[in-house]
Design a protein around this motif. Structure first.
Motif, PDB file in Angstrom:
ATOM      1  N   LEU A   1      18.678 -27.341  20.116  1.00  0.00           N
ATOM      2  CA  LEU A   1      17.628 -28.219  20.218  1.00  0.00           C
ATOM      3  C   LEU A   1      16.473 -27.590  20.938  1.00  0.00           C
ATOM      4  N   LEU A   2      15.370 -27.613  20.407  1.00  0.00           N
ATOM      5  CA  LEU A   2      14.304 -27.280  21.165  1.00  0.00           C
ATOM      6  C   LEU A   2      13.301 -28.367  21.522  1.00  0.00           C
ATOM      7  N   ARG A   3      12.827 -28.573  22.693  1.00  0.00           N
ATOM      8  CA  ARG A   3      12.220 -29.560  23.097  1.00  0.00           C
ATOM      9  C   ARG A   3      10.962 -29.282  23.921  1.00  0.00           C
ATOM     10  N   TRP A   4       9.756 -29.469  23.365  1.00  0.00           N
ATOM     11  CA  TRP A   4       8.341 -28.970  24.102  1.00  0.00           C
ATOM     12  C   TRP A   4       7.905 -30.280  24.631  1.00  0.00           C
ATOM     13  N   GLN A   5       7.555 -30.417  25.779  1.00  0.00           N
ATOM     14  CA  GLN A   5       6.716 -31.597  26.345  1.00  0.00           C
ATOM     15  C   GLN A   5       5.510 -31.058  27.085  1.00  0.00           C
ATOM     16  N   GLY A   6       4.447 -31.765  26.447  1.00  0.00           N
ATOM     17  CA  GLY A   6       2.966 -31.510  26.736  1.00  0.00           C
ATOM     18  C   GLY A   6       2.469 -32.629  27.714  1.00  0.00           C
ATOM     19  N   GLU A   7       1.451 -32.822  27.910  1.00  0.00           N
ATOM     20  CA  GLU A   7       0.794 -33.776  28.881  1.00  0.00           C
ATOM     21  C   GLU A   7       0.689 -35.287  28.057  1.00  0.00           C
ATOM     22  N   LYS A   8       0.652 -34.897  26.712  1.00  0.00           N
ATOM     23  CA  LYS A   8       0.436 -36.324  25.834  1.00  0.00           C
ATOM     24  C   LYS A   8       1.354 -36.500  24.919  1.00  0.00           C
ATOM     25  N   GLU A   9       2.252 -35.569  24.516  1.00  0.00           N
ATOM     26  CA  GLU A   9       3.541 -35.656  23.434  1.00  0.00           C
ATOM     27  C   GLU A   9       4.767 -35.014  23.771  1.00  0.00           C
ATOM     28  N   VAL A  10       5.524 -35.166  23.010  1.00  0.00           N
ATOM     29  CA  VAL A  10       6.985 -34.487  23.223  1.00  0.00           C
ATOM     30  C   VAL A  10       7.310 -34.148  21.712  1.00  0.00           C
ATOM     31  N   LEU A  11       7.628 -32.805  21.660  1.00  0.00           N
ATOM     32  CA  LEU A  11       8.057 -32.362  20.114  1.00  0.00           C
ATOM     33  C   LEU A  11       9.327 -31.748  20.088  1.00  0.00           C
ATOM     34  N   VAL A  12      10.102 -31.929  19.114  1.00  0.00           N
ATOM     35  CA  VAL A  12      11.411 -31.361  18.893  1.00  0.00           C
ATOM     36  C   VAL A  12      11.821 -30.952  17.692  1.00  0.00           C
ATOM     37  N   ASN A  13      12.776 -29.983  17.671  1.00  0.00           N
ATOM     38  CA  ASN A  13      13.266 -29.311  16.430  1.00  0.00           C
ATOM     39  C   ASN A  13      14.618 -28.917  16.541  1.00  0.00           C
ATOM     40  N   LYS A  14      15.393 -28.608  15.706  1.00  0.00           N
ATOM     41  CA  LYS A  14      16.647 -27.939  15.816  1.00  0.00           C
ATOM     42  C   LYS A  14      16.507 -26.581  15.262  1.00  0.00           C
ATOM     43  N   LEU A  15      17.256 -25.645  15.865  1.00  0.00           N
ATOM     44  CA  LEU A  15      17.438 -24.201  15.451  1.00  0.00           C
ATOM     45  C   LEU A  15      18.802 -23.765  15.297  1.00  0.00           C
ATOM     46  N   LEU A  16      18.763 -22.909  14.153  1.00  0.00           N
ATOM     47  CA  LEU A  16      20.140 -22.726  13.748  1.00  0.00           C
ATOM     48  C   LEU A  16      20.085 -21.071  14.244  1.00  0.00           C
ATOM     49  N   VAL A  17      20.930 -20.562  14.938  1.00  0.00           N
ATOM     50  CA  VAL A  17      21.084 -19.095  15.354  1.00  0.00           C
ATOM     51  C   VAL A  17      22.385 -18.701  14.515  1.00  0.00           C
ATOM     52  N   ASP A  18      22.045 -17.754  13.477  1.00  0.00           N
ATOM     53  CA  ASP A  18      22.938 -17.149  12.672  1.00  0.00           C
ATOM     54  C   ASP A  18      23.703 -16.071  13.024  1.00  0.00           C
TER      55      ASP A  18
END
Length: 79
Positions: A62-79
């Motif tokens: 799970l990748l989670r990026w947090q900035g001053e005004k928002e939080v963005l997330v997504n899942k990454l599959l490492v093969d």
């Protein structure tokens, strides 16, 4: 990209991952393992981030990026 979501490519990957943010802004990217452990934490300052994942075990992250005004997330599959 969808609102509140990181754009990841390629996904799945096995060596290098590019992460695109909606705009260049300062924030913190965290990568979590499937069991919730923080594997990586890094400050970001641009809209394109590159991760070297060659040594990462196969699996879902799970990748989670947090900035001053928002939080963005997504899942990454490492093969």
């Amino acid at each position: 990209p969808a609102k509140n979501q990181l754009l990841l490519y390629p996904n799945p990957t096995r060596d290098q991952e590019s992460i695109s943010l909606p705009e260049a802004q300062e924030g913190t990217l965290r990568v979590f393992s499937a069991n919730g452990q923080v594997l990586l934490q890094k400050r970001t300052f641009s809209e394109l981030i590159t991760l070297d994942v060659q040594t990462w075990p196969r699996g879902l992250y799970l990748l989670r990026w947090q900035g001053e005004k928002e939080v963005l997330v997504n899942k990454l599959l490492v093969d």
